[in-house]
Design an enzyme around this catalytic site. Structure first.
Site, PDB file in Angstrom:
ATOM      1  N   SER A 141      24.811  27.863  48.083  1.00 59.58           N
ATOM      2  CA  SER A 141      23.709  27.925  49.049  1.00 59.58           C
ATOM      3  C   SER A 141      24.067  27.135  50.293  1.00 59.58           C
ATOM      4  CB  SER A 141      22.433  27.349  48.433  1.00 59.58           C
ATOM      5  OG  SER A 141      21.418  27.190  49.404  1.00 59.58           O
ATOM      6  N   TYR A 154      18.708  19.875  44.863  1.00 61.57           N
ATOM      7  CA  TYR A 154      19.300  21.220  44.831  1.00 61.57           C
ATOM      8  C   TYR A 154      20.492  21.299  45.780  1.00 61.57           C
ATOM      9  CZ  TYR A 154      19.467  26.315  45.625  1.00 61.57           C
ATOM     10  OH  TYR A 154      19.859  27.627  45.765  1.00 61.57           O
ATOM     11  N   LYS A 158      24.393  22.004  44.822  1.00 62.88           N
ATOM     12  CA  LYS A 158      25.158  23.129  45.359  1.00 62.88           C
ATOM     13  C   LYS A 158      26.410  22.650  46.088  1.00 62.88           C
ATOM     14  CE  LYS A 158      22.630  26.657  44.037  1.00 62.88           C
ATOM     15  NZ  LYS A 158      23.159  27.642  43.061  1.00 62.88           N
TER      16      LYS A 158
END
Length: 266
Positions: A141, A154, A158
């Site tokens: 991402s 998150y 990533k």
């Protein structure tokens, strides 16, 4: 002459392949001729189908290493091989760092970094013994490449996933290729939760240089390419699938109209 990618005879596993981006990836692999197995804790609301073929679904808790090992043993026993793994399972709710405890943030890191590590290790044990090895694709991402307020854990996971993939590509070469797709915003059945109604989705899409959000099929096509022999010399790569990225905020904040040759850029 048209270039057609044919994955007939290959077996692919897509984690979290029951909806959204994962289902789009599964459909693209089915269209290319692969046998596709999806896995998640819950079955899909409807079968994942394409080109008159249906993905097989096997339930598994990807946070349980023993369950992951048993899942891949079943894939080996039922299908005889594993050619492609797409580590798609992941995600996070919007949550500012100060609004959640360490345990909640750790679960986000577990799902988005430790789970792909566990799954890749299990898949590697199958791929390493095959004549043609295999291909592992991480779904990354843009949150891992820039500050990500509201999804800090998150984004950190990533970022770590991309580094992990690059190291795997070195350690597991030449038998197994490992690459990462770095995704921007993708239009799925959950888009309304993030961007509002159709007008909101369109407005957000206009902030992307290509003028729209990605579709799951866009991600699926990129996966098919990386899984194929057309990408036989691509490993340790991070391929952006983000429509050109994000327009720099300073361009909209500037009040003076300069031509590109006159504008000072950071």
């Amino acid at each position: 002459m048209a270039v057609v990618i044919d994955l007939s005879g290959s077996v692919a596993v897509v984690t979290g392949g029951t909806r959204g981006v994962g289902a789009g990836i599964a459909r693209a692999l089915l269209e290319a001729g692969a046998e596709v197995v999806t896995c998640a804790r819950r079955p899909p609301d409807a079968p994942v189908e394409a080109a008159g073929r249906t993905a097989r679904h096997l339930p598994v808790d990807l946070r349980d290493p023993a369950a992951v090992t048993a899942f891949f043993a079943r894939v080996r026993d039922d299908h005889g091989r594993l050619d492609v793994l797409v580590n798609n399972a992941g995600g996070t709710p919007f949550r500012l760092l100060g609004d959640a405890g360490a345990a909640q943030q750790a679960r986000v890191v577990e799902l988005n970094l430790l789970v792909p590590l566990t799954v890749s290790l299990a898949a590697y044990e199958l791929m390493r013994h095959q004549d043609r090895g295999g291909s592992i694709i991480m779904i990354g991402s843009v949150s891992g490449t820039r500050p990500s307020p509201g999804s800090a854990a998150y984004g950190a996971a990533k970022a770590g996933l991309d580094n992990l993939a690059r190291t795997m590509a070195v350690e597991w070469a030449p038998r197994v290729r490992v690459n990462t797709l770095v995704l921007g915003m993708v239009r799925t059945e959950l888009s309304a939760l993030h961007y509002g109604d159709e007008d909101g989705v369109a407005a957000v899409g206009r902030t992307v240089p290509l003028g729209r959000l990605a579709e799951p099929a866009d991600v699926g096509d990129a996966c098919v390419f990386l899984a194929s022999d057309r990408a036989a010399y691509i490993s340790g790569a991070s391929l952006p699938v983000h429509g050109g990225g994000e327009r720099p905020a300073f361009l909209d904040a500037a009040t003076t109209d300069h031509t590109p040759s006159e504008r000072n850029t950071p």
